[in-house]
Enzyme design. Structure first.
Site, PDB file in Angstrom:
ATOM      1  N   HIS A  26     -46.003 126.149  66.592  1.00 12.67           N
ATOM      2  CA  HIS A  26     -45.094 125.216  67.191  1.00 12.67           C
ATOM      3  C   HIS A  26     -43.960 126.064  67.698  1.00 12.67           C
ATOM      4  O   HIS A  26     -43.743 127.114  67.261  1.00 12.67           O
ATOM      5  CB  HIS A  26     -44.529 124.142  66.209  1.00 12.67           C
ATOM      6  CG  HIS A  26     -45.584 123.328  65.813  1.00 12.67           C
ATOM      7  ND1 HIS A  26     -45.883 122.088  66.657  1.00 12.67           N
ATOM      8  CD2 HIS A  26     -46.247 122.774  64.857  1.00 12.67           C
ATOM      9  CE1 HIS A  26     -47.017 121.478  66.025  1.00 12.67           C
ATOM     10  NE2 HIS A  26     -46.974 121.952  64.880  1.00 12.67           N
ATOM     11  N   CYS A  64     -41.183 120.388  71.717  1.00  9.94           N
ATOM     12  CA  CYS A  64     -42.349 121.628  71.319  1.00  9.94           C
ATOM     13  C   CYS A  64     -43.217 121.471  72.706  1.00  9.94           C
ATOM     14  O   CYS A  64     -43.763 120.556  73.029  1.00  9.94           O
ATOM     15  CB  CYS A  64     -43.161 121.370  70.248  1.00  9.94           C
ATOM     16  SG  CYS A  64     -44.535 122.303  69.864  1.00  9.94           S
ATOM     17  N   HIS A  69     -47.220 119.445  72.835  1.00 10.47           N
ATOM     18  CA  HIS A  69     -46.992 118.503  71.728  1.00 10.47           C
ATOM     19  C   HIS A  69     -45.860 117.472  72.296  1.00 10.47           C
ATOM     20  O   HIS A  69     -45.726 116.331  71.458  1.00 10.47           O
ATOM     21  CB  HIS A  69     -46.772 119.370  70.343  1.00 10.47           C
ATOM     22  CG  HIS A  69     -47.743 119.863  69.864  1.00 10.47           C
ATOM     23  ND1 HIS A  69     -47.809 121.156  69.123  1.00 10.47           N
ATOM     24  CD2 HIS A  69     -49.157 119.564  69.879  1.00 10.47           C
ATOM     25  CE1 HIS A  69     -49.003 121.572  68.789  1.00 10.47           C
ATOM     26  NE2 HIS A  69     -49.915 120.753  69.394  1.00 10.47           N
ATOM     27  N   MET A  74     -43.554 115.108  69.896  1.00  9.58           N
ATOM     28  CA  MET A  74     -42.724 116.107  69.382  1.00  9.58           C
ATOM     29  C   MET A  74     -41.569 116.376  69.841  1.00  9.58           C
ATOM     30  O   MET A  74     -41.357 117.177  70.596  1.00  9.58           O
ATOM     31  CB  MET A  74     -43.763 117.263  68.900  1.00  9.58           C
ATOM     32  CG  MET A  74     -43.130 118.164  67.873  1.00  9.58           C
ATOM     33  SD  MET A  74     -44.192 119.415  67.286  1.00  9.58           S
ATOM     34  CE  MET A  74     -43.212 120.399  66.147  1.00  9.58           C
TER      35      MET A  74
END
Length: 81
Positions: A26, A64, A69, A74
């Site tokens: 990530h 991210c 993501h 995210m």
């Protein structure tokens, strides 16, 4: 894939440590999700961390971009007082 907690509130000058506790890589970026980040963090592996100091008051969006993501939720915010 998510930040925990999703929203942080810190005092100006605070260094926030982001720790990857997932099994995939990530990163943490600051700016508008889907746009070029204002601050682009490095990609970190499981167990790795990245520190970012927030000096100026305001609300910063974090997201991210690894594997898009941010599209999966995210995203979060850091509010600096």
């Amino acid at each position: 894939v998510q930040f925990q907690p999703k929203n942080y509130t810190v005092k100006a000058g605070t260094t926030v440590t982001f720790v990857n506790q997932d099994k995939v890589e990530h990163n943490v970026n600051v700016g508008e999700p889907g746009a070029e980040p204002e601050i682009k963090g490095p990609t970190v592996e499981m167990g790795a961390k990245w520190d970012l100091t927030f000096d100026k008051p305001g609300t910063y969006k974090i997201f991210c971009t690894t594997g898009d993501h941010w599209r999966l939720g995210m995203v979060g915010t850091v509010t600096v007082e």
